[in-house]
Motif scaffolding. Structure first.
Motif, mmCIF file in Angstrom:
data_model
loop_
_atom_site.group_PDB
_atom_site.id
_atom_site.type_symbol
_atom_site.label_atom_id
_atom_site.label_comp_id
_atom_site.label_asym_id
_atom_site.label_seq_id
_atom_site.Cartn_x
_atom_site.Cartn_y
_atom_site.Cartn_z
ATOM 1 N N VAL A 57 10.275 6.416 14.147
ATOM 2 C CA VAL A 57 11.475 6.176 14.957
ATOM 3 C C VAL A 57 12.343 7.434 14.962
ATOM 4 O O VAL A 57 12.800 7.885 16.024
ATOM 5 N N ILE A 58 12.550 8.016 13.807
ATOM 6 C CA ILE A 58 13.358 9.234 13.698
ATOM 7 C C ILE A 58 12.718 10.362 14.511
ATOM 8 O O ILE A 58 13.404 11.068 15.255
ATOM 9 N N ARG A 59 11.404 10.523 14.375
ATOM 10 C CA ARG A 59 10.695 11.577 15.109
ATOM 11 C C ARG A 59 10.850 11.394 16.617
ATOM 12 O O ARG A 59 10.983 12.353 17.363
ATOM 13 N N ARG A 60 10.860 10.170 17.073
ATOM 14 C CA ARG A 60 11.008 9.904 18.505
ATOM 15 C C ARG A 60 12.434 10.111 18.992
ATOM 16 O O ARG A 60 12.650 10.450 20.152
ATOM 17 N N MET A 61 13.411 9.901 18.124
ATOM 18 C CA MET A 61 14.813 10.067 18.510
ATOM 19 C C MET A 61 15.229 11.535 18.571
ATOM 20 O O MET A 61 16.054 11.908 19.403
ATOM 21 N N LYS A 62 14.654 12.342 17.713
ATOM 22 C CA LYS A 62 15.087 13.730 17.592
ATOM 23 C C LYS A 62 15.000 14.513 18.895
ATOM 24 O O LYS A 62 15.988 15.140 19.297
ATOM 25 N N PRO A 63 13.871 14.500 19.619
ATOM 26 C CA PRO A 63 13.820 15.292 20.850
ATOM 27 C C PRO A 63 14.733 14.759 21.954
ATOM 28 O O PRO A 63 14.974 15.445 22.944
ATOM 29 N N LEU A 64 15.251 13.566 21.771
ATOM 30 C CA LEU A 64 16.170 13.004 22.751
ATOM 31 C C LEU A 64 17.619 13.382 22.441
ATOM 32 O O LEU A 64 18.537 12.966 23.141
ATOM 33 N N GLY A 65 17.805 14.171 21.385
ATOM 34 C CA GLY A 65 19.127 14.696 21.077
ATOM 35 C C GLY A 65 20.008 13.791 20.236
ATOM 36 O O GLY A 65 21.207 14.056 20.100
ATOM 37 N N PHE A 66 19.455 12.744 19.662
ATOM 38 C CA PHE A 66 20.263 11.880 18.814
ATOM 39 C C PHE A 66 20.607 12.598 17.507
ATOM 40 O O PHE A 66 19.788 13.326 16.951
ATOM 41 N N THR A 67 21.818 12.383 17.023
ATOM 42 C CA THR A 67 22.260 12.991 15.775
ATOM 43 C C THR A 67 21.727 12.185 14.587
ATOM 44 O O THR A 67 21.281 11.040 14.752
ATOM 45 N N LEU A 68 21.823 12.772 13.411
ATOM 46 C CA LEU A 68 21.404 12.053 12.201
ATOM 47 C C LEU A 68 22.236 10.789 12.018
ATOM 48 O O LEU A 68 21.707 9.745 11.623
ATOM 49 N N GLN A 87 0.860 -1.185 0.000
ATOM 50 C CA GLN A 87 0.000 0.000 0.000
ATOM 51 C C GLN A 87 0.897 1.236 0.000
ATOM 52 O O GLN A 87 1.680 1.424 0.911
ATOM 53 N N HIS A 88 0.767 2.064 -1.022
ATOM 54 C CA HIS A 88 1.614 3.251 -1.108
ATOM 55 C C HIS A 88 0.838 4.510 -0.732
ATOM 56 O O HIS A 88 -0.341 4.630 -1.027
ATOM 57 N N MET A 89 1.543 5.422 -0.072
ATOM 58 C CA MET A 89 0.969 6.700 0.344
ATOM 59 C C MET A 89 1.831 7.821 -0.224
ATOM 60 O O MET A 89 3.046 7.673 -0.327
ATOM 61 N N GLN A 90 1.184 8.933 -0.523
ATOM 62 C CA GLN A 90 1.940 10.102 -0.939
ATOM 63 C C GLN A 90 2.443 10.835 0.292
ATOM 64 O O GLN A 90 1.999 10.605 1.419
ATOM 65 N N ILE A 91 3.379 11.739 0.076
ATOM 66 C CA ILE A 91 4.072 12.400 1.168
ATOM 67 C C ILE A 91 3.132 13.166 2.106
ATOM 68 O O ILE A 91 3.352 13.223 3.311
ATOM 69 N N GLY A 92 2.060 13.725 1.583
ATOM 70 C CA GLY A 92 1.124 14.455 2.417
ATOM 71 C C GLY A 92 0.468 13.568 3.464
ATOM 72 O O GLY A 92 0.329 13.954 4.628
ATOM 73 N N GLU A 93 0.057 12.372 3.064
ATOM 74 C CA GLU A 93 -0.536 11.436 4.013
ATOM 75 C C GLU A 93 0.505 10.982 5.039
ATOM 76 O O GLU A 93 0.213 10.870 6.233
ATOM 77 N N VAL A 94 1.725 10.755 4.571
ATOM 78 C CA VAL A 94 2.800 10.351 5.479
ATOM 79 C C VAL A 94 3.076 11.464 6.491
ATOM 80 O O VAL A 94 3.249 11.206 7.687
ATOM 81 N N ALA A 95 3.081 12.696 6.035
ATOM 82 C CA ALA A 95 3.310 13.835 6.931
ATOM 83 C C ALA A 95 2.223 13.888 8.002
ATOM 84 O O ALA A 95 2.520 14.078 9.185
ATOM 85 N N LEU A 113 5.112 15.004 10.942
ATOM 86 C CA LEU A 113 6.316 15.671 10.451
ATOM 87 C C LEU A 113 5.923 16.539 9.265
ATOM 88 O O LEU A 113 4.986 16.220 8.533
ATOM 89 N N SER A 114 6.654 17.620 9.057
ATOM 90 C CA SER A 114 6.365 18.474 7.911
ATOM 91 C C SER A 114 6.896 17.832 6.626
ATOM 92 O O SER A 114 7.783 16.970 6.661
ATOM 93 N N LEU A 115 6.349 18.278 5.501
ATOM 94 C CA LEU A 115 6.846 17.803 4.203
ATOM 95 C C LEU A 115 8.333 18.111 4.076
ATOM 96 O O LEU A 115 9.118 17.286 3.600
#
Length: 136
Positions: free
Chosen positions: A54-65, A4-12, A17-19
């Protein structure tokens, strides 16, 4: 798997997360759209959404890219690595365990910060209830 594929707007909308942020994570190699439409639009799957969460959850914890990339690599290899040796599996699990410890430590630090912020807000509220010219 998940076709099942979604476009970026639905994923956002689903990941909160923003586009722009999703595109940034694509540019940095953290997540890659699973497909493109005939018109060239990015198409994502549930697996892609899970990575972004996962990325969204890591970001506020200060993890780097780089740390995000490393954790995602480890979990990808654990989840899909049929050819991973027992020794490699143990090393990958140790990497994930280290991220879990780091996340827990950061959560503890954030709890302290939140408690201090709540105390400060309560102090201000008390001061306002007492009226002008009083000290908290």
């Amino acid at each position: 798997m998940d076709d099942q594929h979604m476009q970026i707007g639905e994923v956002a909308a689903r990941t909160e997360l923003s586009l722009r942020t999703i595109r940034h994570y694509e540019e940095t190699g953290l997540v890659t759209p699973s497909a493109r439409s005939q018109g060239g639009f990015r198409l994502y799957t549930e697996t892609d959404v899970t990575r972004l969460v996962v990325i969204r959850r890591m970001k506020p914890l200060g993890f780097t890219l780089d740390q995000m990339r490393d954790l995602l690599d480890a979990t990808d290899r654990l989840d899909h690595g049929a050819d991973v040796t027992d020794e490699e599996r143990e090393a990958l699990t140790d990497r994930v365990r280290a991220y879990e410890r780091a996340a827990s430590e950061q959560v503890d630090k954030l709890r302290v910060q939140l408690a201090r912020a709540e105390e400060f807000a309560a102090t201000l509220a008390t001061r306002l209830r007492q009226g002008p010219g009083t000290r908290a």
